[in-house]
Design a protein around this motif. Structure first.
Motif, mmCIF file in Angstrom:
data_model
loop_
_atom_site.group_PDB
_atom_site.id
_atom_site.type_symbol
_atom_site.label_atom_id
_atom_site.label_comp_id
_atom_site.label_asym_id
_atom_site.label_seq_id
_atom_site.Cartn_x
_atom_site.Cartn_y
_atom_site.Cartn_z
ATOM 1 N N ALA A 1 28.517 4.461 -48.936
ATOM 2 C CA ALA A 1 28.424 5.822 -49.079
ATOM 3 C C ALA A 1 27.274 6.039 -50.110
ATOM 4 O O ALA A 1 26.224 6.835 -49.969
ATOM 5 C CB ALA A 1 29.377 6.561 -49.830
ATOM 6 N N LEU A 2 27.175 5.094 -51.071
ATOM 7 C CA LEU A 2 25.903 5.313 -52.161
ATOM 8 C C LEU A 2 24.615 4.969 -51.577
ATOM 9 O O LEU A 2 23.779 5.701 -51.686
ATOM 10 C CB LEU A 2 26.209 4.416 -53.302
ATOM 11 C CG LEU A 2 27.382 4.824 -54.130
ATOM 12 C CD1 LEU A 2 27.522 3.965 -55.526
ATOM 13 C CD2 LEU A 2 27.109 6.414 -54.751
ATOM 14 N N VAL A 3 24.640 4.047 -50.558
ATOM 15 C CA VAL A 3 23.351 3.691 -49.863
ATOM 16 C C VAL A 3 22.886 4.813 -49.220
ATOM 17 O O VAL A 3 21.771 5.459 -49.072
ATOM 18 C CB VAL A 3 23.540 2.298 -49.117
ATOM 19 C CG1 VAL A 3 22.324 2.349 -48.138
ATOM 20 C CG2 VAL A 3 23.708 1.420 -50.013
ATOM 21 N N LEU A 4 24.094 5.364 -48.472
ATOM 22 C CA LEU A 4 23.718 6.551 -47.694
ATOM 23 C C LEU A 4 23.121 7.766 -48.438
ATOM 24 O O LEU A 4 22.133 8.410 -47.953
ATOM 25 C CB LEU A 4 25.000 7.047 -46.961
ATOM 26 C CG LEU A 4 24.612 7.626 -45.469
ATOM 27 C CD1 LEU A 4 24.059 6.515 -44.694
ATOM 28 C CD2 LEU A 4 25.940 7.942 -44.851
ATOM 29 N N ALA A 5 23.910 7.966 -49.412
ATOM 30 C CA ALA A 5 23.183 9.014 -50.385
ATOM 31 C C ALA A 5 21.911 8.906 -50.958
ATOM 32 O O ALA A 5 21.173 9.870 -51.040
ATOM 33 C CB ALA A 5 24.345 9.248 -51.594
ATOM 34 N N GLY A 6 21.558 7.609 -51.401
ATOM 35 C CA GLY A 6 20.331 7.274 -51.957
ATOM 36 C C GLY A 6 19.407 7.391 -50.623
ATOM 37 O O GLY A 6 18.231 7.815 -51.097
ATOM 38 N N ALA A 7 19.768 7.186 -49.514
ATOM 39 C CA ALA A 7 18.543 7.256 -48.662
ATOM 40 C C ALA A 7 18.444 8.593 -48.122
ATOM 41 O O ALA A 7 17.188 8.982 -47.951
ATOM 42 C CB ALA A 7 19.254 6.443 -47.151
ATOM 43 N N GLY A 8 19.388 9.504 -48.470
ATOM 44 C CA GLY A 8 19.310 10.994 -48.261
ATOM 45 C C GLY A 8 18.264 11.427 -49.220
ATOM 46 O O GLY A 8 17.523 12.329 -49.040
ATOM 47 N N VAL A 9 18.429 10.909 -50.589
ATOM 48 C CA VAL A 9 17.557 11.440 -51.669
ATOM 49 C C VAL A 9 16.200 10.990 -51.375
ATOM 50 O O VAL A 9 15.344 11.732 -51.465
ATOM 51 C CB VAL A 9 17.980 10.898 -52.898
ATOM 52 C CG1 VAL A 9 16.910 11.173 -54.087
ATOM 53 C CG2 VAL A 9 19.335 11.467 -53.444
ATOM 54 N N VAL A 10 15.931 9.916 -50.874
ATOM 55 C CA VAL A 10 14.723 9.208 -50.516
ATOM 56 C C VAL A 10 13.964 10.088 -49.282
ATOM 57 O O VAL A 10 12.927 10.455 -49.408
ATOM 58 C CB VAL A 10 14.734 7.790 -50.243
ATOM 59 C CG1 VAL A 10 13.483 7.245 -49.880
ATOM 60 C CG2 VAL A 10 15.031 6.981 -51.716
ATOM 61 N N GLY A 11 14.815 10.333 -48.509
ATOM 62 C CA GLY A 11 14.397 11.211 -47.237
ATOM 63 C C GLY A 11 14.018 12.517 -47.753
ATOM 64 O O GLY A 11 12.820 13.153 -47.396
ATOM 65 N N PHE A 12 14.972 13.380 -48.593
ATOM 66 C CA PHE A 12 14.490 14.294 -48.941
ATOM 67 C C PHE A 12 13.270 14.615 -49.801
ATOM 68 O O PHE A 12 12.355 15.189 -49.396
ATOM 69 C CB PHE A 12 15.628 14.966 -49.718
ATOM 70 C CG PHE A 12 15.147 16.540 -50.297
ATOM 71 C CD1 PHE A 12 15.664 17.473 -49.645
ATOM 72 C CD2 PHE A 12 14.816 16.446 -51.448
ATOM 73 C CE1 PHE A 12 15.297 18.955 -49.902
ATOM 74 C CE2 PHE A 12 14.556 17.995 -51.964
ATOM 75 C CZ PHE A 12 14.796 19.007 -51.336
ATOM 76 N N VAL A 13 13.153 13.517 -50.821
ATOM 77 C CA VAL A 13 12.087 13.746 -51.371
ATOM 78 C C VAL A 13 10.738 13.172 -50.701
ATOM 79 O O VAL A 13 9.417 13.891 -51.032
ATOM 80 C CB VAL A 13 11.922 12.421 -52.628
ATOM 81 C CG1 VAL A 13 10.660 12.262 -53.653
ATOM 82 C CG2 VAL A 13 13.100 13.006 -53.691
ATOM 83 N N GLY A 14 10.783 12.175 -49.507
ATOM 84 C CA GLY A 14 9.815 12.028 -48.847
ATOM 85 C C GLY A 14 9.140 13.182 -48.014
ATOM 86 O O GLY A 14 7.806 13.370 -48.022
ATOM 87 N N VAL A 15 10.249 14.010 -47.493
ATOM 88 C CA VAL A 15 10.038 15.149 -46.742
ATOM 89 C C VAL A 15 9.174 16.184 -47.483
ATOM 90 O O VAL A 15 8.131 16.901 -47.349
ATOM 91 C CB VAL A 15 11.032 15.702 -45.837
ATOM 92 C CG1 VAL A 15 10.658 16.824 -45.319
ATOM 93 C CG2 VAL A 15 11.489 14.624 -44.908
ATOM 94 N N PHE A 16 9.780 16.459 -48.756
ATOM 95 C CA PHE A 16 9.451 17.651 -49.604
ATOM 96 C C PHE A 16 8.479 17.230 -50.667
ATOM 97 O O PHE A 16 8.491 17.920 -51.648
ATOM 98 C CB PHE A 16 10.733 18.379 -49.978
ATOM 99 C CG PHE A 16 11.349 19.235 -48.827
ATOM 100 C CD1 PHE A 16 10.869 20.232 -48.407
ATOM 101 C CD2 PHE A 16 12.300 18.514 -48.493
ATOM 102 C CE1 PHE A 16 11.553 20.854 -47.421
ATOM 103 C CE2 PHE A 16 12.964 19.089 -47.480
ATOM 104 C CZ PHE A 16 12.743 20.343 -46.951
ATOM 105 N N TRP A 17 7.910 15.853 -50.578
ATOM 106 C CA TRP A 17 7.053 15.577 -51.631
ATOM 107 C C TRP A 17 6.038 16.510 -52.254
ATOM 108 O O TRP A 17 5.816 16.778 -53.506
ATOM 109 C CB TRP A 17 6.508 14.184 -51.372
ATOM 110 C CG TRP A 17 5.890 13.352 -52.564
ATOM 111 C CD1 TRP A 17 4.252 13.557 -52.384
ATOM 112 C CD2 TRP A 17 6.311 12.764 -53.547
ATOM 113 N NE1 TRP A 17 3.972 12.853 -53.588
ATOM 114 C CE2 TRP A 17 5.184 12.310 -54.315
ATOM 115 C CE3 TRP A 17 7.487 12.316 -54.076
ATOM 116 C CZ2 TRP A 17 5.170 11.570 -55.402
ATOM 117 C CZ3 TRP A 17 7.558 11.817 -54.983
ATOM 118 C CH2 TRP A 17 6.495 11.139 -55.729
#
Lengths: 182, 100
Positions: A100-116
């Protein structure tokens, strides 16, 4: 000293936001449920501060009344009603916590990547900056007045529906929580 | 007045902490609190955008979300109390009737 105070005043939103994040982290990580509720209380108080900082005075006070005054007390009641044994035999977190933590981290990374560019880019900085002058009639009317005009004139029907929902929730809570002896 | 970027970033971080809490905790009460936290993060966004656009619609909607959150907490806590009477536990691992 004055300089420091000025700096604090300018970064008040950041301070309250970090407090909210800290409270939320305490809430998620605490082993004891009462400590979790205290973290929740800290997060809600800091959120009220955030609302005040971005010019929503009425919402800030409503946040204080509803969350810090009502919901936290309700949670504390239920924790004391329910949580008999503090020491759980199987641990606080789920088995699949790492996933779950890996998944949440991936979500954070994805969001920051998209909305960088939106969040950190210099091009979007000006367009997204909160402009105080944009509130046209708000400055001379005041926040609560403006909000009440919106709420009771434009959005009257959703407001009334919300009141019916609150009534239904009240009755439902009583029906759900009562004992079945009757 | 803080910049919009900061508001959005803090609101997003609060939301992701809420999601992580829902995913990793076993205690139903704490899962409920995390759901409340996510609603609050959304509220922060709504208020920030209301300020940004200079209208009041976002704040009115945030107030309605707050009322709905209160209703949700009332019903959710009643369900937790009923569940505790039935199962003598509030761990989500014990709630597996649908699994068969």
């Amino acid at each position: 000293m004055e300089n420091l105070l000025l700096k604090i005043g300018q970064n008040l939103f950041l301070i309250f936001g970090l407090m909210a994040l800290g409270g939320a982290a305490i809430m998620v990580a605490a082993k004891n449920a009462v400590h979790s509720v205290m973290g929740f209380l800290l997060a809600m108080l800091a959120m009220a501060g955030c609302y005040l900082c971005i010019g929503a005075e009425f919402m800030g006070v409503a946040q204080l009344l509803v969350y810090a005054g009502g919901i936290v007390v309700l949670f504390l009641f239920v924790v004391m009603l329910v949580e008999l044994s503090k020491a759980k035999e199987k641990g606080v977190f789920q088995r699949q916590t790492p996933f779950a933590l890996v998944l949440a981290g991936a979500g954070v990374v994805g969001f920051v990547g998209v909305f960088w560019k939106t969040i950190f880019g210099t091009s979007a900085q000006e367009a997204l900056t909160l402009a105080p002058g944009l509130v046209n009639q708000g400055e001379k009317l005041g926040n609560a007045q403006m909000l009440s005009r919106g709420l009771f004139a434009e959005y009257l029907l959703p407001f009334e529906i919300l009141s019916v929902i609150l009534l239904v929730a009240l009755v439902g809570a009583v029906v759900l929580a009562k004992t079945e002896r009757v | 007045m803080p910049s919009m970027n900061l508001v959005l970033l803090i609101s997003f971080l609060l939301f992701s902490i809420g999601v992580a809490g829902v995913l990793i905790r076993r205690n139903v009460l704490i899962i409920l609190m995390c759901a409340e936290l996510m609603l609050n993060a959304a509220n922060l966004n709504l208020i920030a955008f209301a300020r940004h656009s200079g209208t009041v619609a976002g704040q009115a909607f945030a107030l309605m979300v707050m009322g709905l959150a209160a209703a949700e907490v009332a019903v959710g806590l009643a369900i937790v109390v009923a569940l505790y009477r039935k199962k003598n536990s509030i761990s989500v691992d014990e709630i597996n009737l649908l699994k068969g």
